[in-house]
Motif scaffolding. Structure first.
Motif, PDB file in Angstrom:
ATOM      1  N   THR A  81      14.082  37.219   5.305  1.00  0.00           N
ATOM      2  CA  THR A  81      13.517  35.970   4.813  1.00  0.00           C
ATOM      3  C   THR A  81      13.934  34.807   5.696  1.00  0.00           C
ATOM      4  OG1 THR A  81      13.573  36.794   2.540  1.00  0.00           O
ATOM      5  CG2 THR A  81      13.369  34.404   2.840  1.00  0.00           C
ATOM      6  N   SER A  82      15.220  34.778   6.073  1.00  0.00           N
ATOM      7  CA  SER A  82      15.720  33.705   6.912  1.00  0.00           C
ATOM      8  C   SER A  82      15.119  33.747   8.306  1.00  0.00           C
ATOM      9  CB  SER A  82      17.242  33.786   7.005  1.00  0.00           C
ATOM     10  OG  SER A  82      17.833  33.580   5.742  1.00  0.00           O
ATOM     11  N   VAL A  83      14.902  34.934   8.828  1.00  0.00           N
ATOM     12  CA  VAL A  83      14.245  35.077  10.133  1.00  0.00           C
ATOM     13  C   VAL A  83      12.843  34.501  10.062  1.00  0.00           C
ATOM     14  CG1 VAL A  83      13.320  36.718  11.796  1.00  0.00           C
ATOM     15  CG2 VAL A  83      15.597  37.067  10.850  1.00  0.00           C
ATOM     16  N   SER A  84      12.162  34.755   8.955  1.00  0.00           N
ATOM     17  CA  SER A  84      10.820  34.218   8.761  1.00  0.00           C
ATOM     18  C   SER A  84      10.851  32.697   8.706  1.00  0.00           C
ATOM     19  CB  SER A  84      10.213  34.776   7.468  1.00  0.00           C
ATOM     20  OG  SER A  84       8.953  34.201   7.217  1.00  0.00           O
ATOM     21  N   ILE A  85      11.868  32.154   8.036  1.00  0.00           N
ATOM     22  CA  ILE A  85      12.021  30.699   7.963  1.00  0.00           C
ATOM     23  C   ILE A  85      12.245  30.114   9.354  1.00  0.00           C
ATOM     24  CG2 ILE A  85      13.570  28.852   7.169  1.00  0.00           C
ATOM     25  CD1 ILE A  85      13.945  30.438   4.601  1.00  0.00           C
ATOM     26  N   CYS A  86      13.056  30.790  10.157  1.00  0.00           N
ATOM     27  CA  CYS A  86      13.310  30.338  11.533  1.00  0.00           C
ATOM     28  C   CYS A  86      12.023  30.258  12.334  1.00  0.00           C
ATOM     29  CB  CYS A  86      14.291  31.283  12.226  1.00  0.00           C
ATOM     30  SG  CYS A  86      16.010  31.026  11.777  1.00  0.00           S
ATOM     31  N   HIS A  87      11.211  31.300  12.240  1.00  0.00           N
ATOM     32  CA  HIS A  87       9.947  31.317  12.978  1.00  0.00           C
ATOM     33  C   HIS A  87       9.032  30.186  12.510  1.00  0.00           C
ATOM     34  CE1 HIS A  87      11.016  34.804  15.153  1.00  0.00           C
ATOM     35  NE2 HIS A  87      10.805  35.698  14.184  1.00  0.00           N
ATOM     36  N   GLN A  88       9.006  29.954  11.196  1.00  0.00           N
ATOM     37  CA  GLN A  88       8.148  28.898  10.657  1.00  0.00           C
ATOM     38  C   GLN A  88       8.636  27.524  11.098  1.00  0.00           C
ATOM     39  OE1 GLN A  88       5.181  29.423   8.808  1.00  0.00           O
ATOM     40  NE2 GLN A  88       5.010  27.301   9.495  1.00  0.00           N
ATOM     41  N   LEU A  89       9.956  27.330  11.057  1.00  0.00           N
ATOM     42  CA  LEU A  89      10.526  26.054  11.490  1.00  0.00           C
ATOM     43  C   LEU A  89      10.245  25.801  12.970  1.00  0.00           C
ATOM     44  CD1 LEU A  89      13.986  26.145   9.679  1.00  0.00           C
ATOM     45  CD2 LEU A  89      12.173  24.462   9.301  1.00  0.00           C
ATOM     46  N   GLU A  90      10.395  26.848  13.764  1.00  0.00           N
ATOM     47  CA  GLU A  90      10.128  26.721  15.198  1.00  0.00           C
ATOM     48  C   GLU A  90       8.684  26.301  15.439  1.00  0.00           C
ATOM     49  OE1 GLU A  90       9.923  29.582  19.176  1.00  0.00           O
ATOM     50  OE2 GLU A  90      11.111  30.206  17.434  1.00  0.00           O
ATOM     51  N   SER A  91       7.766  26.962  14.748  1.00  0.00           N
ATOM     52  CA  SER A  91       6.346  26.637  14.896  1.00  0.00           C
ATOM     53  C   SER A  91       6.059  25.216  14.437  1.00  0.00           C
ATOM     54  CB  SER A  91       5.506  27.629  14.079  1.00  0.00           C
ATOM     55  OG  SER A  91       4.133  27.286  14.120  1.00  0.00           O
ATOM     56  N   ASN A  92       6.650  24.820  13.302  1.00  0.00           N
ATOM     57  CA  ASN A  92       6.422  23.468  12.783  1.00  0.00           C
ATOM     58  C   ASN A  92       6.969  22.405  13.730  1.00  0.00           C
ATOM     59  OD1 ASN A  92       5.279  24.642  10.540  1.00  0.00           O
ATOM     60  ND2 ASN A  92       7.035  24.301   9.194  1.00  0.00           N
ATOM     61  N   LEU A  93       8.137  22.665  14.318  1.00  0.00           N
ATOM     62  CA  LEU A  93       8.722  21.717  15.258  1.00  0.00           C
ATOM     63  C   LEU A  93       7.827  21.527  16.478  1.00  0.00           C
ATOM     64  CD1 LEU A  93      12.491  22.778  15.205  1.00  0.00           C
ATOM     65  CD2 LEU A  93      11.636  20.477  14.702  1.00  0.00           C
TER      66      LEU A  93
ATOM     67  N   SER B 124      13.162  26.857  19.621  1.00  0.00           N
ATOM     68  CA  SER B 124      13.725  28.141  19.176  1.00  0.00           C
ATOM     69  C   SER B 124      15.237  28.053  18.992  1.00  0.00           C
ATOM     70  CB  SER B 124      13.389  29.249  20.177  1.00  0.00           C
ATOM     71  OG  SER B 124      14.112  29.093  21.393  1.00  0.00           O
ATOM     72  N   LEU B 125      15.879  27.117  19.706  1.00  0.00           N
ATOM     73  CA  LEU B 125      17.319  26.908  19.541  1.00  0.00           C
ATOM     74  C   LEU B 125      17.617  26.012  18.334  1.00  0.00           C
ATOM     75  CD1 LEU B 125      18.331  26.320  23.273  1.00  0.00           C
ATOM     76  CD2 LEU B 125      18.654  28.398  21.932  1.00  0.00           C
ATOM     77  N   MET B 126      16.715  25.094  18.052  1.00  0.00           N
ATOM     78  CA  MET B 126      16.900  24.192  16.915  1.00  0.00           C
ATOM     79  C   MET B 126      16.662  24.893  15.579  1.00  0.00           C
ATOM     80  SD  MET B 126      14.879  20.778  18.204  1.00  0.00           S
ATOM     81  CE  MET B 126      15.429  19.765  19.577  1.00  0.00           C
ATOM     82  N   ALA B 127      15.655  25.752  15.541  1.00  0.00           N
ATOM     83  CA  ALA B 127      15.222  26.346  14.273  1.00  0.00           C
ATOM     84  C   ALA B 127      16.337  27.078  13.515  1.00  0.00           C
ATOM     85  CB  ALA B 127      14.026  27.267  14.515  1.00  0.00           C
ATOM     86  N   PRO B 128      17.130  27.947  14.163  1.00  0.00           N
ATOM     87  CA  PRO B 128      18.201  28.622  13.412  1.00  0.00           C
ATOM     88  C   PRO B 128      19.225  27.666  12.829  1.00  0.00           C
ATOM     89  CG  PRO B 128      17.806  29.736  15.505  1.00  0.00           C
ATOM     90  CD  PRO B 128      17.056  28.432  15.553  1.00  0.00           C
ATOM     91  N   LYS B 129      19.478  26.553  13.535  1.00  0.00           N
ATOM     92  CA  LYS B 129      20.442  25.580  13.028  1.00  0.00           C
ATOM     93  C   LYS B 129      19.907  24.882  11.787  1.00  0.00           C
ATOM     94  CE  LYS B 129      22.146  24.950  17.721  1.00  0.00           C
ATOM     95  NZ  LYS B 129      22.208  24.090  18.919  1.00  0.00           N
ATOM     96  N   LEU B 130      18.611  24.608  11.790  1.00  0.00           N
ATOM     97  CA  LEU B 130      17.995  24.036  10.603  1.00  0.00           C
ATOM     98  C   LEU B 130      17.988  25.047   9.457  1.00  0.00           C
ATOM     99  CD1 LEU B 130      14.948  22.125  12.124  1.00  0.00           C
ATOM    100  CD2 LEU B 130      16.956  21.123  11.054  1.00  0.00           C
ATOM    101  N   ALA B 131      17.727  26.308   9.806  1.00  0.00           N
ATOM    102  CA  ALA B 131      17.696  27.352   8.772  1.00  0.00           C
ATOM    103  C   ALA B 131      19.062  27.511   8.113  1.00  0.00           C
ATOM    104  CB  ALA B 131      17.243  28.681   9.375  1.00  0.00           C
ATOM    105  N   ARG B 132      20.124  27.375   8.895  1.00  0.00           N
ATOM    106  CA  ARG B 132      21.469  27.477   8.331  1.00  0.00           C
ATOM    107  C   ARG B 132      21.713  26.374   7.307  1.00  0.00           C
ATOM    108  NH1 ARG B 132      22.834  28.458  13.867  1.00  0.00           N
ATOM    109  NH2 ARG B 132      23.331  30.642  14.212  1.00  0.00           N
ATOM    110  N   LEU B 133      21.190  25.194   7.595  1.00  0.00           N
ATOM    111  CA  LEU B 133      21.363  24.089   6.664  1.00  0.00           C
ATOM    112  C   LEU B 133      20.586  24.320   5.373  1.00  0.00           C
ATOM    113  CD1 LEU B 133      21.116  21.043   9.097  1.00  0.00           C
ATOM    114  CD2 LEU B 133      23.166  22.091   8.162  1.00  0.00           C
ATOM    115  N   ILE B 134      19.458  24.990   5.481  1.00  0.00           N
ATOM    116  CA  ILE B 134      18.635  25.262   4.302  1.00  0.00           C
ATOM    117  C   ILE B 134      19.154  26.465   3.527  1.00  0.00           C
ATOM    118  CG2 ILE B 134      16.332  25.921   3.497  1.00  0.00           C
ATOM    119  CD1 ILE B 134      15.213  24.508   5.966  1.00  0.00           C
TER     120      ILE B 134
END
Length: 245
Positions: A203-215, A181-191
């Motif tokens: 939309t970005s919040v949704s991306i964060c949740h998806q990234l967190e789940s994928n990680l 959950s700490l990594m996902a927002p940092k990845l989202a910022r890069l995207i």
């Protein structure tokens, strides 16, 4: 120490750094005598840190060799800092020195005219130390910033894989999810190129949740694969069992 500086056992690279810190009044210091810190050394340091009710702060030299040494302690299938943290039950932090300052002794020399030099070191170096897994995550992400700015998909995929591999080290599912959950927002910022304050649209919040789940999912698969590999290696090392009639 003042109440706003956590009690810490400070581990430095060289004996000259340790001597300089002792002379300045920072006597909660030991030297590793090189960059190759072992689990045995950290376990001994952990015993001392627990006695003072504190944590371990690694303050290695601020050069390529010192930084690379800390990265090695954080990486691999069974990182030394992970073993030291969870097996020895002590928190480990990484302290950074100001740009242009090679080591703790040089920090003290540059600030020798300051009053209460010991507290200056504690407040400006020790107090701002970063928890080791957060430090390593930042190092991984920072190393890929330049390639991600040009939207190189292979670079992003490799970064995602390294973060998931690092997450797989943590056996506790709750810890793994929290770190994801700490990594996902940092990845989202890069995207998404989110703003510096970290505010995102829906939309970005949704991306964060998806990234967190994928990680978390990828980390779980890697951990499972590593577990199977370890069991297979153990069985092979035992060799065939012969039965004598």
């Amino acid at each position: 120490e003042t109440s706003n500086v956590p009690r810490s056992l400070i581990v430095v690279e060289g004996y000259m750094d340790a001597i300089a810190l002792w002379q300045a009044g920072v006597r909660e210091t030991v030297a590793s005598m090189g960059t190759a810190l072992s689990l045995e050394q950290l376990s001994a340091a952990s015993n001392t840190a627990r006695k003072i009710g504190g944590r371990i702060v690694l303050c290695m030299d601020n050069d390529e060799a010192g930084i690379a040494a800390v990265e090695r302690l954080c990486s691999g299938q069974n990182p030394i800092l992970y073993s030291a943290t969870y097996k020895a039950n002590v928190d480990i932090y990484i302290a950074g020195l100001p740009a242009g300052v090679k080591d703790p002794a040089e920090f003290l020399e540059k600030n020798r005219e300051s009053e209460a030099l010991d507290m200056k070191f504690r407040n400006e170096v020790v107090k701002d130390a970063t928890e080791w897994s957060e430090w390593y995550t930042e190092r991984l992400i920072a190393s890929y910033n330049s390639s991600l700015d040009s939207r190189e998909n292979e670079g992003y995929s490799e970064l995602f894989g390294k973060l998931a591999t690092f997450l797989s080290v943590f056996e506790d599912a709750d810890k793994r999810s929290k770190k994801a959950s700490l990594m996902a927002p940092k990845l989202a910022r890069l995207i998404e190129k989110g703003d510096s304050n970290g505010s995102y649209d829906s939309t970005s919040v949704s991306i964060c949740h998806q990234l967190e789940s994928n990680l978390v999912q990828k980390a779980a698969r890697i951990a499972h694969s590593n577990s199977i590999g370890s069991r297979s290696s153990l069985e092979i090392s035992k060799g065939p069992v012969s039965v004598l009639d």
